[in-house]
Design an enzyme around this catalytic site. Sequence first.
Site, PDB file in Angstrom:
ATOM      1  N   ARG A  47      -0.236   3.639  20.718  1.00 40.80           N
ATOM      2  CA  ARG A  47      -1.684   3.734  20.531  1.00 40.80           C
ATOM      3  C   ARG A  47      -2.445   3.088  21.678  1.00 40.80           C
ATOM      4  O   ARG A  47      -3.542   3.522  22.010  1.00 40.80           O
ATOM      5  CB  ARG A  47      -2.077   3.056  19.214  1.00 40.80           C
ATOM      6  CG  ARG A  47      -1.716   3.855  17.976  1.00 40.80           C
ATOM      7  CD  ARG A  47      -2.224   3.190  16.722  1.00 40.80           C
ATOM      8  NE  ARG A  47      -1.614   1.870  16.514  1.00 40.80           N
ATOM      9  CZ  ARG A  47      -1.947   1.035  15.528  1.00 40.80           C
ATOM     10  NH1 ARG A  47      -2.897   1.369  14.682  1.00 40.80           N
ATOM     11  NH2 ARG A  47      -1.339  -0.129  15.397  1.00 40.80           N
ATOM     12  N   LYS A 106      10.051   3.724   5.140  1.00 40.25           N
ATOM     13  CA  LYS A 106      10.360   3.704   3.711  1.00 40.25           C
ATOM     14  C   LYS A 106       9.265   4.343   2.863  1.00 40.25           C
ATOM     15  O   LYS A 106       9.550   5.056   1.898  1.00 40.25           O
ATOM     16  CB  LYS A 106      10.615   2.271   3.252  1.00 40.25           C
ATOM     17  CG  LYS A 106       9.498   1.309   3.601  1.00 40.25           C
ATOM     18  CD  LYS A 106       9.882  -0.123   3.345  1.00 40.25           C
ATOM     19  CE  LYS A 106       8.856  -1.081   3.952  1.00 40.25           C
ATOM     20  NZ  LYS A 106       8.956  -1.137   5.411  1.00 40.25           N
ATOM     21  N   GLY A 188       5.433 -16.720   9.895  1.00 39.27           N
ATOM     22  CA  GLY A 188       5.515 -15.335  10.317  1.00 39.27           C
ATOM     23  C   GLY A 188       6.305 -14.434   9.386  1.00 39.27           C
ATOM     24  O   GLY A 188       6.527 -13.264   9.705  1.00 39.27           O
ATOM     25  N   LYS A 206      11.612   1.178  -1.486  1.00 32.01           N
ATOM     26  CA  LYS A 206      13.042   1.062  -1.219  1.00 32.01           C
ATOM     27  C   LYS A 206      13.864   1.398  -2.462  1.00 32.01           C
ATOM     28  O   LYS A 206      14.931   2.021  -2.365  1.00 32.01           O
ATOM     29  CB  LYS A 206      13.348  -0.354  -0.724  1.00 32.01           C
ATOM     30  CG  LYS A 206      12.698  -0.665   0.626  1.00 32.01           C
ATOM     31  CD  LYS A 206      12.828  -2.126   0.998  1.00 32.01           C
ATOM     32  CE  LYS A 206      12.193  -2.409   2.353  1.00 32.01           C
ATOM     33  NZ  LYS A 206      12.254  -3.841   2.729  1.00 32.01           N
ATOM     34  N   GLY A 305      12.759  -7.777  10.501  1.00 34.83           N
ATOM     35  CA  GLY A 305      12.709  -8.351  11.848  1.00 34.83           C
ATOM     36  C   GLY A 305      13.065  -7.317  12.894  1.00 34.83           C
ATOM     37  O   GLY A 305      13.749  -6.323  12.616  1.00 34.83           O
TER      38      GLY A 305
END
Length: 429
Positions: A47, A106, A188, A206, A305
Site C-alpha cells: 500500500r 484465516k 506487543g 480458526k 509472529g
Amino acid sequence: MRTRPLKVALLGCGVVGSEVARIMTTHADDLAARIGAPVELAGVAVRRPSKVRAGIPQELVTTDATALVKRGDIDVVVEVIGGIEPARGLITTAFEHGASVVSANKALLAQDGAALHAAAEAHGKDLYYEAAVAGAIPLIRPLRESLAGDKINRVMGIVNGTTNFILDKMDTTGAGYQEALDEATALGYAEADPTADVEAFDAAAKAAILAGIAFHTRVRLDDVYREGMTEVTAADFRSAKEMGCTIKLLAICERSKDGASVTARVHPAMIPLSHPLASVRGAYNAVFVESDAAGQLMFYGPGAGGSPTASAVLGDLVAVCRNRLNGATGPGESAYAALPVSPMGEVVTRYHISLDVADKPGVLAQVATVFAEHGVSIDTVRQQGKDGEASLVVVTHRASDASLTGTVEALRKLDTVRGVASIMRVEGE
C-alpha cells in the site's frame, strides 16, 4: 535441476510478508535444492511504496496488486494482506491467470473457503494455508494428509497467543483482566484494538477451518459459537484452582457420539491441571487431537509472529512449487461427509456456576430444585456466607447447553438469588 525459476508474487509486506521475502532471499539455494528449481520473487504488492524495505529491490514493489497477479508468468501468489477484500478478488484472479496460491488469511478462508477451493479446482491450481491457523505449528497438513486414513473425533486447542498470554498472567500473578491486557499490549502481544483476539473472532475463524478439515464437512464462521474472555475474573481463577483447574480460551470442534453431526465453538473453559493444554504458557499455541486409530496427539509451538508464520508460509510454498514442477496439485477441499453443524444448545459438557445469594435457610434447597427441574445434575456445591450475603458455587455433571441456559434463566428469577456472578464450562475431563 530446472534452471528457469518459479516466479512468486507477494501480496503484502508487513511483519509476515517481509519475513517471507527475507527467507526467500537468504535461503534461496536451500529452497532451490528442496524444490528442484530456483524460486524468484517477481513482485511485491504494497500500500505504501515509498517505505524502505530491506532486501527488496524497489523495482519489484508495486501498488497495483491486480496487475501483478494478472501477469500470466507468475507461478505462485503468496497472500498475506489479510481481510476479505481485496484478498478474495486477488486470489480468484490469480487462479484465473494460472497461479497457485499460498495464503495466511484465516478470516477469508473461514468465510469463503468453499468458493476459493472450488475456484482453485476449476483452474487446476493449489490453495494452501498452513499459516492460517496456528503460525509455525504444522497442523493443517497432518490433519488432511497424515491423518487422512483415520477418523478424527475431537480437536481442542489454544489457537490465539494473545488471549493465552493474558489468561496465563491472570493465572500465575493473580492480575485482573485489564491489568493483564495492558501488559500484553505493552509487550506487543496485543493490538491497540484487541477485539478480534479477546472477543474470540480470530479463534472462531480458526475453529471453522479446523472443523472443516477434521470432519470433511463445510463449516463456516457463522457456524461457530463464539464467546470472548473479557468477563473472566481473578475470582474465576481462584475457583478454578480450588478445583485443580486453570482457565483457557479453547477452540473445540467435536463429532457427535453417533457421528451424525459436528459442533464448533470457542469460549473460556476450566480444564484440569493434568490436561496437556493446561501447561501451555505465554503466547504459545497448542492443539489436542483425538482420533480412532492414532489416539491422542498434541501439536505445540509459537502460534503467531513474523518468523513463525513465515516458516509455515514457506513450507506451503515449497510444497506448491514441487506440485507445479510435477504438473500435479495437492489435496483440495474434502467435504464429502457434509455433516450438519449442530447448535450450541446441543453441546454436552460440565459447568461451573457462581451465584450471589441471600444467606438464609432454604436457599440451597431452592437452587437445587431449579437444577433438578431442568434435568441438570449437581456434582458439588460450595457455600460461603457473611452478613446476610453468600456465594454459592455449583459444579454440575454433564448436561446440554440448552438445559444449563434454562436453569440459569430460572435461577435469575429467584428472589433469593442476587445475581449470577459467573458461568464457565469445564472441559478436558
